[in-house]
Structures are given as structure tokens and as C-alpha cells.
Design an enzyme around this catalytic site. Structure first.
Site, short mmCIF file in Angstrom:
data_model
loop_
_atom_site.label_atom_id
_atom_site.label_comp_id
_atom_site.label_asym_id
_atom_site.label_seq_id
_atom_site.Cartn_x
_atom_site.Cartn_y
_atom_site.Cartn_z
N ASP A 285 3.81 3.71 -2.64
CA ASP A 285 2.80 3.38 -3.64
C ASP A 285 2.10 2.09 -3.18
O ASP A 285 2.49 1.46 -2.19
CB ASP A 285 3.41 3.26 -5.04
CG ASP A 285 2.34 3.46 -6.12
OD1 ASP A 285 1.13 3.42 -5.80
OD2 ASP A 285 2.69 3.67 -7.30
C1 BGC Z 1 -0.40 3.88 -8.60
C2 BGC Z 1 -0.38 5.24 -7.97
C3 BGC Z 1 -1.70 5.52 -7.29
C4 BGC Z 1 -1.98 4.44 -6.29
C5 BGC Z 1 -3.25 4.64 -5.52
C6 BGC Z 1 -0.90 2.80 -7.65
O1 BGC Z 1 -1.10 1.61 -8.29
O2 BGC Z 1 0.89 3.55 -9.04
O3 BGC Z 1 -0.10 6.20 -8.94
O4 BGC Z 1 -1.68 6.78 -6.68
O5 BGC Z 1 -2.07 3.20 -6.97
O6 BGC Z 1 -4.36 4.44 -6.30
#
Ligand code: BGC
Length: 757
Positions: A285
Site C-alpha cells: 500500500d
Molecule cells: C489506500 C489504498 C489505495 C492506495 C493507492 C492507499 O492510501 O490505502 O487502498 O489503493 O492508496 O491510491
């Protein structure tokens, strides 16, 4: 062709294509061996790097010098850029200006649709309509791939019993069986018949794992649970994602057994790959590698090595792999074998997507102009949205409304365009969507009248409102409280019925949107109280991205329709239901608490030694101040029509481990309107080697019935359906007695027993 035949045909195509999807492994291996033979160590590490361009912000850091890094072969992919033109520019840099011309993979958070936005995932799960959910993912994939995207960070399948956590909005509720079915449907929709098809994109199951169980509901907070609970209650949807062939997985931010998921080898290698057989790649993530420094796991070099050694392949935004793996290799902290494995997995994904055949295959501007936000896609989104609304109560049958009525539409969410699609709709084109006011006026035409007054802000606290309406969704009105309220009361007195569009603005749920209170916000409650004093009937349309505490509303407002966030077509869909063109059919995929103190409250809990489903009794398991029962149970939702269930029949009262039993009921629409019912099957394992839940969802069928029409619904129960993970984490079923329950929700069920021999 009937709906069922279309469905079966679609399923047949999906399974044919699953076979077709299997690439020629030997050919792919030769290609990648050859390519990797030409790659320098730096270029291999470059493939593991996923910076962000900053076009769409979903985290707290933005990457620097992305173009320079692409030229130097230091980028494997990019995410959250919108539009064929800008994506093509960067793909050209990679293909024409980097030494080996390896194409980039372009990802995006396509969570519930693209420009045609479907209801937020939590809402979609209330439909229990797998065919429609699969289709929503297919449409999302068609639109996103038409606009240059070939990889989505979806489905999000984190089981959530924690409504204080804002990201409940992105998941499918509290149940592992329903959550697994939805995960499969989404992956089939995204990856489609053939991943190499230009309309298919690679799915990414997230957030692995257990992100939906943060302590106190605070985002990113500690998770701690037993392995038995993980395997039985939280892991099934992730495993369903592996079984459905998801191409990638995303790590979660939280710790598991005190080690952050991104650096947790037990999770990423022993469970995900060795036990479940996942063969795609794992991306972190957003900045999850560098965040391990705050978790107290060491400096950037240490945590980057920890992530790679755990089995994590791609680093989203942290620059940990890019900045430190070479040094770690020199110092013997990682092996070239592990770098090669990660690089190969990412190259394989690009190969399967056909990017080596044609790096520009998703960059056809003609498709973008024809295939995005089409009338057909919008109709599908509108129809699915109508299936997600949950009618909580409808005293005196205030709903549906007559189009000839004089309606007072009030509330801070009645005339907000940007707020309609809901959280995590990063590709939304909100200026094309309708507000509820516009849709209502359209629906009524010149037959009736819709008067409007905002009536109040979201809440009195301007700072709280600002933080809950981010990303251009601000809506604060600077007029004094009494001026706004008086305007609403004036139109309410002139009208036959009040429709109150209230609840949470869309960014009050989603990432970093935890709440400690779940009740309706002060300004809105005060307005409702004042409106009640007019004596006019009130319909509350409650917008929310989570289950909220509605004890006061249930007591005071006769009619409540929970509309969540219904996507780009939400406004028209709400009118379809409010004016009775469609009967509501949504059923809760999460238990509605009576008070925040009951949280976590969920239907598939264990029994205690001193159970007490009723009011307070000393020395039993209960509260002094609230009953144990939730406000509304899992699976609950009313319709404008009524359904009668015949007595349940079981084909036998005993079965062997290789046999099966059929449980049947006949459901009849006994009202005067057409409607859909979700028939639910629950099972309880009465005696086990470990304590077993009081009931578990094990089957459901959504059926549509005309007035007077009946349908027999039959569920087949076999040993597989009775299996669970025991204390040694073996997946077993144990002989003994079981209770079968069938009903319209988890509380309102008929019961029978059978024995597994
Ligand atoms: C979120 C994810 C997301 C990623 C990319 C993160 O902050 O937890 O769910 O896919 O950002 O945008």
C-alpha cells in the site's frame, strides 16, 4: 433470453475464458528469461518501483522526477493518472527512451466504477446481486481500459465489524461468505474472459490482511486477533481472490502478530503463496514500506529488506526498494534470487496483459470517446443502485410517494453534485451527475411540485465539516442557522410531505475518516426535530458510508430509506424507489448497532457461557443500559411488497460426508407490487472441537416475484459447506448435529436440524 440463461451463458464464457487465460507458460518463461538476461541489477530493481504522478492524490507523499526515473529504467509502473493522452506520453518515454524499452503498467483506484460510478462497495454488497456486481466490475474495466488503465486496486475485501472505521464504505460488510462471493464476482468482472483482452484489467485484492479490524476503529491502527479467527472469519474473501485468479494483491498498513503486513513473511509467503498457491505479484500500500520505520522495525534499508524477504514485490511510493536494495544485496541482507523473483512476477503481469506485444494497446483515444459513461453503462449503474437501498422502516406506508404530491426536499445532501458518487471515485466526472433536487424535479415533471431548502449545514462545527468534505466536495453555507432552518420550515408547512436528504457527506467515510460517534450530526438532528413539529410526514433518506446509529430516528421518523452513496446515477435511482417504480430490495450486509458501545456487534458471533438475548439479567452477558440485540440485524431490509415463506423442508435429517441434503422453501409475493427478496440460508454447528458461531451465512438467492407469484428456493448442503479451520488450522468438518436456518434476515428464520454421520 431469460436473466438466468444470460447469467449461465456469461458464467460459461467466464470459465471458457479462464482456460483461455492460461498463457503459454513455456513461451512466457523464454521471453522473460531472455529479457532478464539483458537487465542490469538497477533495471531489475527499477521494475519493483511504483511511484505516483501526483495527478490524483491518495496518500501523503508525492514522487519526484518521475520522467527522469522512467528514462533511467527505475520505474515499473505508475498509478492514478487519468487520460489516454498523458498516459501515452509517459509510456512513450518508457518504451522509446529507456535502455530496454520495457513498458510501464498503469494502475488506478477504480473502486466502484470509472466515470460511470456504481454505488460504493459497501452499498453494492447490500444488493446481494452477484450478476449485477460482476457486471459493474466489467463496465468499470471497459471504461478504465478505454482510458489507458490496465490494473485496478480493487476489490477491497476487508471484513469489517467496525463502523467507526471509515473504510467500511469500501468493503462488503461483515460476512465472509457474502464477501467471498462478491470478491469472485468482482475479479471475474475485471479480469473478464481473457486478461489479454483489451477490455480487461488486472485486479488487485486488498488490503492483505485484516485491515478492517483496527483497534477502536481508528484508521491504520493495530490489529490483533487469533489465527483461528483470521482463517475462519477474516481470510475467506482474500482466499476467494486467489482461487478466482486475481493477478495481484496489496499489503495492508496494519500489523499482524506485531509485524506490519508488508514485512510479514508468514502472511505474504507462508499463507498467501505456499498455502493458497497465489502466483501473481504483491504490491505494497501507499508508502507502507517506509511506514515500517514508524512501526519501529528499523531504518529504510532494514524495512525494505524486510519487505522483499517477506515476499512483497513492488514498492508503492516509498522509494525503499529503489534506494536501498542494491546496498542490501552487497551486504548480504537480500539475495539476487529474491530480487529476480519479484522482478519476474511483475514482468509476468505485464506479459499477461499483452503489454510486451503492444505497449499502447490500452491507449486508443477512439475507444475513450465511445466507451466511457455510455447510456448503457449508466442504465446498469442506476438499476444496481436501486437494489442497494435498504428500507429500514415504512410506518403508515409513507413510501412510495405520489408524483402529484407537493414535496419539500430539505437537507444538506439534497443539492450536492460532487457528493453523490461517494468516496473513492477518483475518476468521477461529477459535473455530469445529477443532484437529488434535479432528479426529483425531473421525475415529478409538471404533475407535482418539489420545493427545496437546504435547512442546515452538515454539522455546526465548520472544521469537522471541512475535514468531511475534502477533494472539492465542500458544501458549507455561511447563512445563520435560524435563517436556514426557517426557510426549510416555511416550505415544509406548504407541502404534503417532507423528504430529508441527510446523513454523512461522502468524505466522512473512506480513508482516514474514522468517527467516534455514529449518530446523526447535531445540526441535522436539530432540523429534523423542528420539521417533526410541523406534523407533516417525513421520509428520511439517510446517506452514509457505514452503518450508523439510528435509534433516535427509528423512534421518531416513520419512514427511513438508507441510500448509502449510489454512484453517478444515484439521484435518478433514489427517485425510482421513492416514487415506487422499483421496490426497495437491499438487505444489510452489516449489523446496525443500537449504540456505539455495542461495537463490534455482528450476527455470526460465538455464544458465551451466560448468553442472554433479552434485557438485563444479573450475571448474564448483557449491558445495564442497552439490550444486546442490534437495532437492525444482518440481512434485514423491507420492501413495498410482502413475502410469505412456506415451512422449510429438508430432504433428509442425516447425511454422510460424501452426501448432501436439500433445504427448500417456497416464497410467495403476497403484496400488490413486484419486488425482489433475498432468501438466506444459515447453519449452526451445534457441537465442535472449538466454539462455533451461533449462525453462519451459507447460501443466498435473490429472486424477483410479481404479485401473487411463488418460487421454490433450494439450497444444497454438503460437507464442504460445513468445514471450518480447527485449532490446528486444518480445514475440516466434524460429524454431529447441525441446525439449518432459512429466512428473510438473520433473525427472522425457520429452523430444522440434521446430523452429519
Ligand atoms: C489506500 C489504498 C489505495 C492506495 C493507492 C492507499 O492510501 O490505502 O487502498 O489503493 O492508496 O491510491
Amino acid at each position: 433470453m431469460t436473466r438466468m440463461r444470460i447469467y449461465l451463458l456469461a458464467m460459461a464464457l467466464v470459465s471458457i475464458s479462464m482456460a483461455a487465460q492460461a498463457v503459454d507458460q513455456a513461451r512466457m518463461d523464454r521471453f522473460i528469461d531472455d529479457l532478464m538476461g539483458k537487465m542490469t541489477l538497477q533495471e531489475k530493481i527499477g521494475q519493483l518501483n511504483l511511484p505516483v504522478t501526483g495527478d490524483i492524490i491518495t496518500g501523503s507523499t508525492v514522487s519526484g522526477d518521475v520522467v527522469g526515473k522512467i528514462k533511467a529504467g527505475q520505474v515499473g509502473g505508475l498509478f492514478n493518472m487519468k487520460g489516454v493522452k498523458s498516459i501515452r506520453q509517459l509510456q512513450e518515454v518508457a518504451v522509446k527512451q529507456s535502455r530496454l524499452g520495457i513498458p510501464l503498467i498503469f494502475g488506478m483506484d477504480v473502486i466502484h466504477g470509472y466515470e460511470t460510478v456504481f454505488p460504493i462497495p459497501f452499498a453494492m454488497s447490500m444488493s446481494w446481486d452477484m450478476e449485477a456486481i460482476r457486471n459493474s466490475a466489467r463496465i468499470a474495466s471497459i471504461e478504465a481500459t478505454a482510458d489507458g488503465i490496465c490494473w485496478t486496486f480493487s476489490p477491497m475485501v476487508d471484513i469489517c465489524r467496525e463502523p467507526r472505521w471509515g473504510r467500511m464504505s469500501e468493503g462488503n460488510g461483515e460476512d465472509p461468505f457474502l464477501g467471498s462471493a462478491i470478491c469472485r464476482a468482482m475479479i471475474e468482472g475485471y479480469q473478464g474472459a481473457d486478461l489479454a483482452d483489451k477490455t480487461s484489467m488486472m485486479a488487485c485484492v486488498k488490503h492483505f490482511a485484516l485491515y478492517g479490524a483496527p483497534e477502536a476503529g481508528r484508521d491504520y491502527n493495530t490489529v490483533d486477533m487469533s489465527h483461528v479467527r483470521m482463517f475462519n472469519e477474516y481470510f475467506p474473501p482474500y482466499k476467494a481472490g486467489v482461487d478466482a485468479g486475481a493477478g495481484s494483491f496489496m499489503t495492508s498498513f496494519n500489523v499482524i502478530d506485531y509485524i506490519p503486513a508488508t514485512g510479514n513473511r508468514w502472511l505474504m509467503t507462508e499463507v498467501l503463496r505456499d498455502r493458497w498457491g497465489f502466483d501473481g505479484f504483491v504490491v505494497t500500500d501507499y508508502t507502507a514500506i517506509s511506514e515500517m520505520i514508524n512501526h519501529g522495525m528499523g531504518d529504510l534499508q532494514t524495512v525494505s529488506a524486510l519487505a522483499l524477504n517477506a515476499g512483497t514485490d513492488m514498492d508503492m511510493v516509498a522509494d525503499g526498494f529503489l534506494g536501498t536494495l542494491e546496498k542490501s544485496l552487497d551486504e548480504g541482507k537480500v539475495t539476487i534470487d529474491d530480487i529476480d523473483k519479484a522482478c519476474r512476477r511483475i514482468l509476468e503481469a505485464k506479459y499477461k496483459l499483452g503489454l510486451f506485444d503492444d505497449p499502447y494497446r490500452y491507449l486508443d483515444s477512439k475507444r475513450a470517446s465511445k466507451e466511457i459513461y455510455t447510456a448503457e453503462h449508466r442504465a446498469a449503474a442506476r438499476k444496481l443502485a436501486t437494489e442497494t437501498f435498504v428500507l429500514l422502516q415504512n410506518k403508515d406506508n409513507v413510501l412510495p410517494l405520489q408524483r402529484t404530491a407537493k414535496i419539500a426536499l430539505v437537507g444538506p445532501l439534497a443539492n450536492t453534485r460532487a457528493n453523490m458518487p461517494g468516496t473513492w471515485s477518483v475518476a468521477a466526472a461529477s459535473d455530469r451527475y445529477s443532484t437529488l433536487l434535479e432528479a426529483m424535479r425531473r421525475a415529478v415533471g409538471d404533475r407535482g411540485e418539489v420545493m427545496y431548502a437546504k435547512g442546515c449545514n452538515v454539522c455546526y462545527d465548520a472544521e469537522l465539516e471541512k475535514n468531511s468534505t475534502m477533494f472539492g466536495r465542500e458544501m458549507r453555507d455561511e447563512r445563520p442557522v435560524d435563517v436556514m432552518r426557517d426557510e426549510a420550515l416555511r416550505i415544509a408547512r406548504e407541502c404534503d410531505v417532507i423528504v430529508a436528504a441527510m446523513g454523512e457527506p461522502s468524505e466522512m467515510s473512506g480513508e482516514s475518516s474514522s468517527r467516534s460517534e455514529l449518530t446523526i450530526l447535531d445540526a441535522q438532528k436539530d432540523l429534523l426535530t423542528a420539521l417533526l413539529a410541523t406534523g407533516k410526514p417525513i421520509v428520511l433518506l439517510n446517506f452514509s458510508g457505514r452503518t450508523t446509529v439510528m435509534d433516535w430516528e427509528v423512534e421518531n421518523i416513520p419512514t427511513i430509506l438508507n441510500v448509502w452513496f449510489g454512484g453517478s446515477e444515484a439521484a435518478d435511482a433514489i427517485c425510482d424507489v421513492v416514487f415506487g417504480d422499483v421496490s426497495p430490495s437491499g438487505k444489510l450486509s452489516a449489523t446496525m448497532p443500537r449504540s456505539v458501545g455495542q461495537v463490534p456487534v455482528y450476527y455470526n458471533h460465538l455464544n458465551t457461557g451466560r448468553p442472554n438475548p433479552k434485557w438485563f439479567t444479573k450475571f448474564t452477558s448483557n449491558y445495564l443500559d442497552v439490550p444486546n440485540e442490534p437495532l437492525f440485524p444482518f440481512g434485514y431490509g423491507l420492501s413495498y411488497t410482502t413475502f410469505n415463506y412456506s415451512p422449510m423442508t429438508l430432504s433428509s435429517n442425516s447425511m454422510s460426508a460424501s452426501g448432501s441434503i436439500q433445504a427448500s422453501v417456497t416464497v410467495t409475493n403476497t403484496g400488490s407490487r413486484e419486488g425482489a427478496e433475498v432468501v438466506q440460508l444459515y447453519i449452526r454447528d451445534l457441537v465442535g472441537s472449538i466454539a462455533r458461531p451461533v449462525q453462519e451465512l451459507k447460501g443466498f438467492e435473490r429472486i424477483n416475484l410479481k404479485p401473487g407469484e411463488s418460487r421454490q428456493v433450494t439450497f444444497t448442503i454438503d460437507a464442504d459447506l460445513l468445514k471450518f479451520y480447527n485449532k490446528d488450522l486444518d480445514y475440516v468438518c466434524e460429524p454431529g448435529d447441525f441446525e439449518v436456518m432459512i429466512g428473510t434476515d438473520s433473525r427472522n428464520v425457520q429452523r430444522k436440524q440434521f446430523t452429519l454421520r
